[in-house]
Design an enzyme around this catalytic site. Structure first.
Site, PDB file in Angstrom:
ATOM      1  N   ASP A  31      40.918   4.130  65.767  1.00 29.04           N
ATOM      2  CA  ASP A  31      39.500   4.831  65.134  1.00 29.04           C
ATOM      3  C   ASP A  31      38.279   5.040  65.380  1.00 29.04           C
ATOM      4  O   ASP A  31      37.899   6.032  65.077  1.00 29.04           O
ATOM      5  CB  ASP A  31      40.248   5.340  63.778  1.00 29.04           C
ATOM      6  CG  ASP A  31      41.097   5.501  63.501  1.00 29.04           C
ATOM      7  OD1 ASP A  31      42.197   6.039  64.212  1.00 29.04           O
ATOM      8  OD2 ASP A  31      41.498   5.959  62.269  1.00 29.04           O
ATOM      9  N   CYS A  87      49.366   6.606  57.873  1.00 28.82           N
ATOM     10  CA  CYS A  87      49.578   8.340  57.948  1.00 28.82           C
ATOM     11  C   CYS A  87      51.408   7.844  57.504  1.00 28.82           C
ATOM     12  O   CYS A  87      51.424   9.404  57.357  1.00 28.82           O
ATOM     13  CB  CYS A  87      50.231   7.940  60.014  1.00 28.82           C
ATOM     14  SG  CYS A  87      49.555   7.218  60.636  1.00 28.82           S
ATOM     15  N   ARG A 101      51.892 -16.402  62.637  1.00 27.12           N
ATOM     16  CA  ARG A 101      51.950 -16.296  64.632  1.00 27.12           C
ATOM     17  C   ARG A 101      50.939 -17.343  64.366  1.00 27.12           C
ATOM     18  O   ARG A 101      49.809 -16.953  66.124  1.00 27.12           O
ATOM     19  CB  ARG A 101      52.061 -15.200  64.279  1.00 27.12           C
ATOM     20  CG  ARG A 101      53.371 -14.131  64.513  1.00 27.12           C
ATOM     21  CD  ARG A 101      54.495 -13.686  64.330  1.00 27.12           C
ATOM     22  NE  ARG A 101      54.267 -13.431  66.117  1.00 27.12           N
ATOM     23  CZ  ARG A 101      54.006 -12.479  66.724  1.00 27.12           C
ATOM     24  NH1 ARG A 101      52.674 -11.551  66.437  1.00 27.12           N
ATOM     25  NH2 ARG A 101      54.498 -12.535  67.981  1.00 27.12           N
ATOM     26  N   ARG A 111      58.340  30.922  80.502  1.00 23.01           N
ATOM     27  CA  ARG A 111      58.569  32.315  81.503  1.00 23.01           C
ATOM     28  C   ARG A 111      57.206  33.592  81.286  1.00 23.01           C
ATOM     29  O   ARG A 111      57.244  34.187  82.021  1.00 23.01           O
ATOM     30  CB  ARG A 111      59.697  33.339  81.347  1.00 23.01           C
ATOM     31  CG  ARG A 111      60.907  32.616  81.941  1.00 23.01           C
ATOM     32  CD  ARG A 111      62.430  32.827  81.530  1.00 23.01           C
ATOM     33  NE  ARG A 111      62.314  34.025  81.310  1.00 23.01           N
ATOM     34  CZ  ARG A 111      64.102  34.762  80.819  1.00 23.01           C
ATOM     35  NH1 ARG A 111      64.786  33.857  80.344  1.00 23.01           N
ATOM     36  NH2 ARG A 111      63.929  35.967  81.124  1.00 23.01           N
ATOM     37  N   TYR A 121      70.868  21.365  76.989  1.00 25.40           N
ATOM     38  CA  TYR A 121      71.185  22.829  76.598  1.00 25.40           C
ATOM     39  C   TYR A 121      72.970  22.059  75.838  1.00 25.40           C
ATOM     40  O   TYR A 121      73.207  21.632  76.981  1.00 25.40           O
ATOM     41  CB  TYR A 121      70.850  23.395  77.446  1.00 25.40           C
ATOM     42  CG  TYR A 121      72.485  24.344  76.751  1.00 25.40           C
ATOM     43  CD1 TYR A 121      72.167  24.987  75.847  1.00 25.40           C
ATOM     44  CD2 TYR A 121      73.285  24.229  78.116  1.00 25.40           C
ATOM     45  CE1 TYR A 121      72.670  25.927  75.317  1.00 25.40           C
ATOM     46  CE2 TYR A 121      74.698  25.694  77.072  1.00 25.40           C
ATOM     47  CZ  TYR A 121      73.685  26.234  76.545  1.00 25.40           C
ATOM     48  OH  TYR A 121      74.700  26.807  75.659  1.00 25.40           O
ATOM     49  N   ALA A 143      45.680  -1.156  62.859  1.00 30.33           N
ATOM     50  CA  ALA A 143      46.722  -0.963  63.541  1.00 30.33           C
ATOM     51  C   ALA A 143      46.209  -0.961  65.263  1.00 30.33           C
ATOM     52  O   ALA A 143      47.402  -2.401  66.310  1.00 30.33           O
ATOM     53  CB  ALA A 143      47.082   0.736  64.306  1.00 30.33           C
ATOM     54  N   SER A 203      47.599  -4.164  59.709  1.00 26.92           N
ATOM     55  CA  SER A 203      48.954  -3.479  60.092  1.00 26.92           C
ATOM     56  C   SER A 203      48.889  -3.019  59.214  1.00 26.92           C
ATOM     57  O   SER A 203      51.027  -2.695  59.126  1.00 26.92           O
ATOM     58  CB  SER A 203      49.954  -4.817  59.792  1.00 26.92           C
ATOM     59  OG  SER A 203      49.011  -5.922  61.402  1.00 26.92           O
TER      60      SER A 203
END
Lengths: 459, 459
Positions: B288, B46, B73, B447, B431, B12, B42
């Site tokens: 990592d 996970c 590329r 709260r 909501y 990655a 690549s």
């Protein structure tokens, strides 16, 4: 000395205020009297479309706390009682019991105005005919269901394609009605930019709802019994066994205005940060009858939403009860769902940003709700507005499937914090394949918006 | 003059850096050579548990971009090639082709170290026996699947009950194994406080996984052929046809350390805000193998996650390509899923907050994912830590069902913005009944935390 708190309106804001005040003050310190015009108090009006659709069987499920429960907590809730006059100087309200018309004056030391909003009813011929329904109160919902049960025909017309209109169109579709959704604007959901509203249009049409944009309703045609039978627009006539109005609501502020309380450009009562009515020392107001500060636009707006009403009620109850709390304002977040389509926005639309005086760039991306390879990954469209030059986030709109809607919360918090879209690209959002691609869709949009700020924002 | 960028590690971080650098610089300006030890580049590590579980059929789906696509590329990606020495002063790396052992030196003008992490393998008897598997690379995943296909027995033991261990336990369960999950700590998921880990324990047990806490593995017992047959702890012996190690990973930083690059307390390479290795002008590191700044604790940590690796690679590629970008740090967000249980955290746990020197209060609430009356409303537990006196949010943990996990993002943004729990109570979150109760669970927790700050935070 025992004080008396009077509350006008027994729904979310009023009864949240009552409950919170009761938590802080015992009955021997504070008497609480609440007047409510309808049969019910403390209910979720937002739940009405789901009740009509059949997701919710019993309207009692929408009631957070019954009148009896309030009374058991020493809140003198008087349902079916309308307040007809407010005498600010005299510190009293006049109320009328709807069943028998009896009127009394009740004095107050402290007052909470929580009169809510009422649906817009344009003054069209036939608008008050039987078979034409608003969906603002539980009583409205019951009346609509009674009509549906008493009607054989299966043609329904919904007027207005905002949240409530679209939710009601879906509810009627699920009750096997042929539904026509009439919309005055070029695309549904004017709470979205037209390019995002277009996505809702396509989805709604895909469900089998007939969606008519730019439809100007001129009349509700009635039959010999005076019942609604069709909705007439400048272009066409749509037969209707039932008509639902989802045109929007206006603050119910006439009582307050008649009493000399200040109202804003949108007709909502104006309050300070503590939800106290401006210029008043012992009167508070909250819920759908007030205007709120839009923290992004920097001006007052009218945003009737149950979540604001509950928060404002909590703030009022705290302050009435001798504590301290504020409601600093909103960023304009809203989510809604039509079948499996999730629709969300926060902050400003393009037109709103322009009206507020902002110059801005926009970025729109397509991304998936989960890692692309994970089962159930669904596509969503995210649009972001950022201020030119500073790159500050101004607004976000999302339309997609499962997992799309609540992602708007990330943008809502970022807006509240005044973040730039570039700062957002570094946000540490939760990642795992069932929840998100490695770049969360909101971050993908923030990246593209950052590029737009760099490319077009200079000068 | 054409410069050469060398990248060590093709997953990655490394390949994101390569791709972004290539976007900014043409091949005639910048040559890019990337060395990768494995067969693949690549890919989403996970995703391996979902591949093993059968959610993902083909490992190619986990590959974001194939070696051929990179090469098209103009990125000279050399797979199956290991870098064995880094000569910083000489500006060169020595690599060895694994198939034939051929070694060459390659000079660089700019270097990216993206060597990843390796699974912890405690030096136990039998730990390297056939039938014992890590799940760090696609090659590891393939080896595990080969073992599963070649094994008739249905007993699996997973060692370690962090994210990977729990995910792998579920994956094996879904492949009809009897799964035992051995955990050294008192509760699984030490990325949560024990009271929240307890909820995971109950859920995992409810699935039919045998969960053994406080289990100290002493040996992997092998048969006459040297194959793993059982996992032995200080208390018991667990028969195993396959053993999966999910004990965690360590930064793969030996090469860098041997070359004199700085590493931190957790063994990760240390970088500046631009992901440049500290003290170096032309060497970057990401993924990592690096430590990251924990913005809440105010210190470096090692947090191996694909989302950080991708962002860091993007930042490195931008800087290598002549642009400017930073990776300011993380707040420690992580989400994971075991069957329908969603597990999330951000910020600091109680022990981490204490270690960082904070005094704090906690609040734990139960709330529902949707309006209580809405079909599918599911319960979740939200725990919040707030700094004593200031009320600043320090951390949030959530364990619940559908709709629980990604709610942690709200807390992650609030942490980034340095909000107090009282400020959070006013957040304008989305909501509507299908998405949330009027008080979002995160706000309910905020709260309660605000009350705790007021009650216990003074003095």
């Amino acid at each position: 000395m025992r004080e008396r708190l009077v509350i006008i309106g027994g729904d979310a804001a009023g009864m949240s205020a009552a409950s919170q005040a009761r938590r802080l003050k015992d009955p021997d310190e504070l008497e609480i009297v609440a007047f409510e015009r309808g049969h019910h108090a403390s209910y979720s009006a937002c739940g009405i479309p789901y009740w009509v659709a059949g997701d919710v069987d019993d309207p009692e499920q929408l009631v957070a706390r019954t009148p009896e429960e309030h009374r058991a907590r020493h809140i003198d809730l008087r349902t079916r009682t309308e307040v007809t006059e407010l005498d600010v100087a005299g510190g009293r309200v006049r109320s009328r019991r709807l069943p028998d018309g009896q009127e009394v004056w009740t004095g107050f030391d402290k007052l909470v105005v929580a009169t809510g909003a009422r649906p817009v009813r344009p003054p069209l011929p036939g608008i008050d005919a039987p078979g034409v329904h608003g969906v603002q109160t539980l009583d409205d919902g019951q009346a609509l269901l009674d009509t549906l049960r008493g009607t054989k025909g299966r043609q329904a017309v919904v007027v207005g394609a905002g949240y409530i209109g679209v939710e009601m169109a879906e509810a009627l579709l699920r009750r096997d009605y042929e539904v026509t959704l009439l919309n005055r604007a070029p695309e549904p959901m004017t709470t979205l930019d037209p390019d995002m509203g277009r996505l809702v249009h396509e989805a709604v049409t895909g469900l089998g709802i007939r969606m008519v944009n730019e439809a100007e309703v001129t009349e509700i045609r009635t039959d010999e019994q005076g019942r609604a039978r069709a909705v007439v627009t400048s272009d066409a006539e749509y037969p209707a066994d039932v008509v639902v109005l989802g045109i929007g609501v206006r603050p119910e502020s006439e009582l307050a205005e008649a009493a000399g309380l200040p109202v804003g450009d949108f007709g909502g009562i104006l309050t300070d940060q503590a939800m106290r009515v401006r210029g008043q020392s012992a009167i508070w107001a909250g819920g759908d009858c007030v205007e709120v500060l839009d923290l992004v636009a920097g001006r007052q707006r009218h945003i009737p939403l149950g979540t604001h009403a509950n928060k404002q009620g909590q703030v009022i109850g705290t302050n009435v009860g001798g504590g301290y709390a504020t409601f600093p304002g909103v960023v304009g977040t809203a989510v809604s769902k039509v079948c499996d389509l999730e629709i969300a926005r926060t902050g400003l639309l393009e037109a709103e940003a322009r009206e507020a005086g902002f110059q801005f760039v926009t970025a729109t991306v397509e991304a998936t709700s989960r890692a692309g390879y994970f089962p159930g990954a669904a596509s969503m469209t995210v649009k972001m507005l950022a201020e030119r030059r500073t790159g500050r986030l101004l607004g976000t709109q999302i339309v997609g499937r499962e997992g799309a809607g609540k992602r708007v919360d990330v943008a809502a918090v970022a807006l509240t914090a005044g973040m730039t879209v570039e700062q957002m690209t570094a946000l540490d959002l939760g990642y795992a394949p069932p929840f998100s691609p490695v770049w969360d869709p909101v971050l993908v949009a923030a990246r593209k918006a950052t590029q737009a700020v760099r490319a077009h924002g200079a000068g």
